[in-house]
Design a protein around this motif. Structure first.
Motif, PDB file in Angstrom:
ATOM      1  N   ASN A 198      54.216  69.557  67.591  1.00 24.75           N
ATOM      2  CA  ASN A 198      55.575  69.007  67.645  1.00 24.75           C
ATOM      3  C   ASN A 198      55.963  68.622  69.065  1.00 24.75           C
ATOM      4  OD1 ASN A 198      56.365  69.238  64.844  1.00 24.75           O
ATOM      5  ND2 ASN A 198      56.357  71.449  65.158  1.00 24.75           N
ATOM      6  N   LYS A 199      55.534  69.452  70.038  1.00 22.44           N
ATOM      7  CA  LYS A 199      55.877  69.193  71.429  1.00 22.44           C
ATOM      8  C   LYS A 199      54.756  69.679  72.337  1.00 22.44           C
ATOM      9  CE  LYS A 199      59.660  69.881  74.762  1.00 22.44           C
ATOM     10  NZ  LYS A 199      60.942  70.591  75.006  1.00 22.44           N
ATOM     11  N   CYS A 200      54.424  68.868  73.321  1.00 21.45           N
ATOM     12  CA  CYS A 200      53.379  69.208  74.295  1.00 21.45           C
ATOM     13  C   CYS A 200      53.914  68.940  75.695  1.00 21.45           C
ATOM     14  CB  CYS A 200      52.128  68.373  74.036  1.00 21.45           C
ATOM     15  SG  CYS A 200      50.846  68.542  75.298  1.00 21.45           S
ATOM     16  N   THR A 201      53.562  69.820  76.624  1.00 25.43           N
ATOM     17  CA  THR A 201      53.957  69.648  78.022  1.00 25.43           C
ATOM     18  C   THR A 201      52.732  69.275  78.849  1.00 25.43           C
ATOM     19  OG1 THR A 201      55.731  71.275  77.827  1.00 25.43           O
ATOM     20  CG2 THR A 201      54.968  70.767  80.037  1.00 25.43           C
ATOM     21  N   LEU A 202      52.863  68.244  79.657  1.00 23.84           N
ATOM     22  CA  LEU A 202      51.801  67.818  80.565  1.00 23.84           C
ATOM     23  C   LEU A 202      52.178  68.217  81.979  1.00 23.84           C
ATOM     24  CD1 LEU A 202      51.238  64.179  79.216  1.00 23.84           C
ATOM     25  CD2 LEU A 202      50.106  66.268  78.478  1.00 23.84           C
ATOM     26  N   ILE A 203      51.269  68.863  82.684  1.00 20.59           N
ATOM     27  CA  ILE A 203      51.541  69.204  84.081  1.00 20.59           C
ATOM     28  C   ILE A 203      50.541  68.485  84.980  1.00 20.59           C
ATOM     29  CG2 ILE A 203      52.576  71.415  83.461  1.00 20.59           C
ATOM     30  CD1 ILE A 203      50.105  72.817  84.363  1.00 20.59           C
ATOM     31  N   ASN A 204      51.008  68.090  86.129  1.00 20.48           N
ATOM     32  CA  ASN A 204      50.257  67.180  86.981  1.00 20.48           C
ATOM     33  C   ASN A 204      49.222  67.877  87.865  1.00 20.48           C
ATOM     34  OD1 ASN A 204      50.216  64.322  87.241  1.00 20.48           O
ATOM     35  ND2 ASN A 204      50.867  64.517  89.364  1.00 20.48           N
ATOM     36  N   ASP A 205      49.161  69.200  87.824  1.00 26.93           N
ATOM     37  CA  ASP A 205      48.243  69.941  88.688  1.00 26.93           C
ATOM     38  C   ASP A 205      46.839  69.972  88.104  1.00 26.93           C
ATOM     39  OD1 ASP A 205      50.241  71.635  90.673  1.00 26.93           O
ATOM     40  OD2 ASP A 205      51.105  71.253  88.705  1.00 26.93           O
ATOM     41  N   SER A 206      45.848  69.853  88.983  1.00 25.34           N
ATOM     42  CA  SER A 206      44.455  69.999  88.562  1.00 25.34           C
ATOM     43  C   SER A 206      44.077  71.476  88.661  1.00 25.34           C
ATOM     44  CB  SER A 206      43.542  69.165  89.470  1.00 25.34           C
ATOM     45  OG  SER A 206      42.194  69.350  89.094  1.00 25.34           O
ATOM     46  N   LEU A 207      43.886  72.121  87.508  1.00 21.43           N
ATOM     47  CA  LEU A 207      43.693  73.571  87.465  1.00 21.43           C
ATOM     48  C   LEU A 207      42.347  73.982  86.882  1.00 21.43           C
ATOM     49  CD1 LEU A 207      47.258  74.468  86.116  1.00 21.43           C
ATOM     50  CD2 LEU A 207      46.468  74.530  88.494  1.00 21.43           C
ATOM     51  N   TYR A 208      41.607  73.034  86.335  1.00 22.59           N
ATOM     52  CA  TYR A 208      40.305  73.338  85.728  1.00 22.59           C
ATOM     53  C   TYR A 208      39.204  72.630  86.517  1.00 22.59           C
ATOM     54  CZ  TYR A 208      36.835  74.286  82.102  1.00 22.59           C
ATOM     55  OH  TYR A 208      35.716  74.746  81.421  1.00 22.59           O
ATOM     56  N   ASN A 209      38.116  73.350  86.786  1.00 24.19           N
ATOM     57  CA  ASN A 209      37.000  72.806  87.558  1.00 24.19           C
ATOM     58  C   ASN A 209      35.781  72.637  86.661  1.00 24.19           C
ATOM     59  OD1 ASN A 209      38.272  72.850  90.292  1.00 24.19           O
ATOM     60  ND2 ASN A 209      38.406  75.040  89.848  1.00 24.19           N
ATOM     61  N   TYR A 210      35.439  71.385  86.439  1.00 29.25           N
ATOM     62  CA  TYR A 210      34.421  70.977  85.458  1.00 29.25           C
ATOM     63  C   TYR A 210      33.103  70.701  86.194  1.00 29.25           C
ATOM     64  CZ  TYR A 210      32.407  67.919  81.793  1.00 29.25           C
ATOM     65  OH  TYR A 210      31.599  67.333  80.845  1.00 29.25           O
ATOM     66  N   LEU A 211      32.156  71.602  86.050  1.00 29.95           N
ATOM     67  CA  LEU A 211      30.899  71.501  86.775  1.00 29.95           C
ATOM     68  C   LEU A 211      30.007  70.405  86.196  1.00 29.95           C
ATOM     69  CD1 LEU A 211      29.134  72.794  89.019  1.00 29.95           C
ATOM     70  CD2 LEU A 211      28.126  74.241  87.244  1.00 29.95           C
ATOM     71  N   GLN A 212      29.499  69.556  87.076  1.00 29.90           N
ATOM     72  CA  GLN A 212      28.587  68.487  86.680  1.00 29.90           C
ATOM     73  C   GLN A 212      27.154  68.945  86.919  1.00 29.90           C
ATOM     74  OE1 GLN A 212      30.208  65.376  85.372  1.00 29.90           O
ATOM     75  NE2 GLN A 212      31.497  67.212  85.287  1.00 29.90           N
ATOM     76  N   ARG A 213      26.494  69.343  85.841  1.00 27.68           N
ATOM     77  CA  ARG A 213      25.126  69.864  85.908  1.00 27.68           C
ATOM     78  C   ARG A 213      24.140  68.857  85.341  1.00 27.68           C
ATOM     79  NH1 ARG A 213      25.367  74.910  82.211  1.00 27.68           N
ATOM     80  NH2 ARG A 213      23.123  74.566  82.264  1.00 27.68           N
ATOM     81  N   GLU A 214      23.023  68.711  86.013  1.00 28.83           N
ATOM     82  CA  GLU A 214      21.991  67.799  85.516  1.00 28.83           C
ATOM     83  C   GLU A 214      21.343  68.312  84.238  1.00 28.83           C
ATOM     84  OE1 GLU A 214      21.180  64.739  86.446  1.00 28.83           O
ATOM     85  OE2 GLU A 214      22.866  64.881  87.840  1.00 28.83           O
ATOM     86  N   ASP A 215      21.364  69.632  84.027  1.00 26.50           N
ATOM     87  CA  ASP A 215      20.702  70.213  82.855  1.00 26.50           C
ATOM     88  C   ASP A 215      21.695  70.581  81.753  1.00 26.50           C
ATOM     89  OD1 ASP A 215      21.925  72.224  84.302  1.00 26.50           O
ATOM     90  OD2 ASP A 215      20.397  73.735  83.833  1.00 26.50           O
ATOM     91  N   SER A 216      22.917  70.053  81.821  1.00 30.66           N
ATOM     92  CA  SER A 216      23.926  70.416  80.827  1.00 30.66           C
ATOM     93  C   SER A 216      23.672  69.691  79.517  1.00 30.66           C
ATOM     94  CB  SER A 216      25.323  70.073  81.338  1.00 30.66           C
ATOM     95  OG  SER A 216      25.483  68.676  81.393  1.00 30.66           O
ATOM     96  N   ILE A 217      24.398  70.113  78.459  1.00 31.79           N
ATOM     97  CA  ILE A 217      24.287  69.479  77.146  1.00 31.79           C
ATOM     98  C   ILE A 217      24.606  67.997  77.244  1.00 31.79           C
ATOM     99  CG2 ILE A 217      25.329  69.367  74.843  1.00 31.79           C
ATOM    100  CD1 ILE A 217      25.755  72.360  74.964  1.00 31.79           C
ATOM    101  N   ILE A 218      25.637  67.657  78.027  1.00 32.42           N
ATOM    102  CA  ILE A 218      26.074  66.269  78.110  1.00 32.42           C
ATOM    103  C   ILE A 218      25.069  65.418  78.884  1.00 32.42           C
ATOM    104  CG2 ILE A 218      27.927  64.753  78.899  1.00 32.42           C
ATOM    105  CD1 ILE A 218      28.675  66.546  76.551  1.00 32.42           C
ATOM    106  N   LYS A 219      24.467  65.985  79.922  1.00 33.75           N
ATOM    107  CA  LYS A 219      23.573  65.206  80.782  1.00 33.75           C
ATOM    108  C   LYS A 219      22.227  64.910  80.116  1.00 33.75           C
ATOM    109  CE  LYS A 219      26.157  64.909  84.530  1.00 33.75           C
ATOM    110  NZ  LYS A 219      26.572  63.623  85.103  1.00 33.75           N
ATOM    111  N   SER A 220      21.730  65.828  79.286  1.00 36.34           N
ATOM    112  CA  SER A 220      20.468  65.600  78.592  1.00 36.34           C
ATOM    113  C   SER A 220      20.758  64.888  77.278  1.00 36.34           C
ATOM    114  CB  SER A 220      19.754  66.932  78.327  1.00 36.34           C
ATOM    115  OG  SER A 220      20.580  67.798  77.588  1.00 36.34           O
ATOM    116  N   THR A 221      19.918  63.901  76.928  1.00 40.82           N
ATOM    117  CA  THR A 221      20.228  63.038  75.794  1.00 40.82           C
ATOM    118  C   THR A 221      19.087  63.009  74.789  1.00 40.82           C
ATOM    119  OG1 THR A 221      21.545  61.625  77.251  1.00 40.82           O
ATOM    120  CG2 THR A 221      20.921  60.707  75.127  1.00 40.82           C
ATOM    121  N   ASP A 222      19.444  63.121  73.498  1.00 40.78           N
ATOM    122  CA  ASP A 222      18.497  62.842  72.422  1.00 40.78           C
ATOM    123  C   ASP A 222      19.244  62.052  71.354  1.00 40.78           C
ATOM    124  OD1 ASP A 222      19.897  64.646  70.704  1.00 40.78           O
ATOM    125  OD2 ASP A 222      18.723  66.309  71.491  1.00 40.78           O
TER     126      ASP A 222
END
Length: 325
Positions: A198-222
């Protein structure tokens, strides 16, 4: 006593990154929490690490289960959680020490069922941080479900599960869970939640740190990842009613282009060319549904988006790719 926030952390063979993640959770400035660590059949030292933390911190709960994937682990955490709100954290990432406090304050003071923050990309080879600056959230602040869906389709609000504080009741009363055995499972699940908020609040602060790994699920492709990603587009379209498809037609077209760009990129990473060829006709059929000329002419579409469509190298490569099919 029921905690305000349940933090759910799926864990699978992340001993290299786990301590940094857990330290960022146990040292939060907001302490009315429970932390649910779901050991999804890890074969490294992850299990021993979380046991050490549980001995030290009474608000940590551990679930040990056979490996079932990210969705299975998250669903197990949801069933165990008793908090008013849920927060999902990936175990190779970490959060700012005030993330829970800021999200909970934003949600509780505005009577929102969801609060969303920005996030930063962290590169594992250099620890360099780069804030995801798609849009200034201060322009929106409080949004309803229709506005939230529109922002999601325009890629202003991401489909990731982990930068969102969500009322647990939304999962329970709407029978929402993450799809087992699927890659890129966040977006369709978040879309379900966006539809019932019904209602969502958006805050402008960057609070989550998303690690970019070469061996992650997203980086490896099949090929399964390529197919699951494209199937998500169909799933998300099907979640919209006919009236919503008409109302969000411009945004849905833009969302489709972004998804198809990325699916083309994933397909280009498949080493088995015969397997890739089998997927190309399906991708091409989806591309044919895009009316690019009419999309560019839309006055309401931001100029920045039109520039992306017209000038990006990905755009040119995409149509060269289609021509070869």
């Amino acid at each position: 006593m029921i905690p305000k926030v349940s933090i759910i952390v799926p864990i699978y063979n992340v001993e290299k990154y786990l301590v940094r993640c857990l330290d960022s959770l146990v040292n939060q400035t907001f302490n009315d929490i429970e932390i649910i660590l779901v050991n999804d059949g890890s074969t490294d030292n992850s299990g021993k690490i979380i046991e050490r933390y549980q001995e030290k911190y009474r608000f940590i709960k551990i679930i040990n289960k056979e490996n079932g994937g990210l969705s299975s682990a998250r669903n197990a955490g949801i069933k165990k959680a008793i908090g008013e709100f849920l927060l999902f954290i990936d175990s190779d990432d970490y959060i700012e020490l005030n993330m829970v406090e800021m999200l909970y304050f934003a949600a509780s003071t505005s009577n929102s069922e969801m609060a969303i923050c920005k996030f930063s990309y962290v590169y594992s080879d250099s620890n360099k941080k780069e804030i995801n600056t798609v849009e200034d959230y201060y322009k929106y602040k409080y949004v309803n479900n229709n506005q939230l869906i529109r922002l999601f389709l325009l890629n202003i609000v991401s489909g990731h599960a982990w930068n969102k504080l969500v009322k647990r009741e939304l999962f329970i009363t709407n029978n929402i869970e993450f799809p087992n055995g699927k890659y890129y499972e966040d977006a369709p699940t978040m879309m379900k939640l966006f539809s019932v908020v019904n209602k969502c609040t958006l805050i402008n602060d960057s609070l989550y740190n998303y690690l970019q790994r070469e061996d992650s699920i997203i980086k490896s492709t099949d090929i399964k990842k390529v197919k699951d990603h494209l199937n998500n587009l169909t799933v998300i379209k099907n979640q919209l009613s006919q009236q919503q498809k008409m109302e969000y037609n411009n945004e849905l077209q833009y969302f489709s282009i972004n998804q198809l760009f990325y699916n083309s990129y994933l397909l280009s990473k498949i080493k088995n060319k015969e397997t890739a060829l089998e997927h190309k006709p399906l991708l091409k059929e989806n591309i044919k549904t895009i009316n690019l000329i009419s999309l560019i002419r839309i006055k309401s579409l931001r100029a920045k988006m039109k520039i992306v469509l017209l000038k990006s190298y990905t755009f040119n490569s995409w149509f060269k790719f289609v021509k070869k099919v």
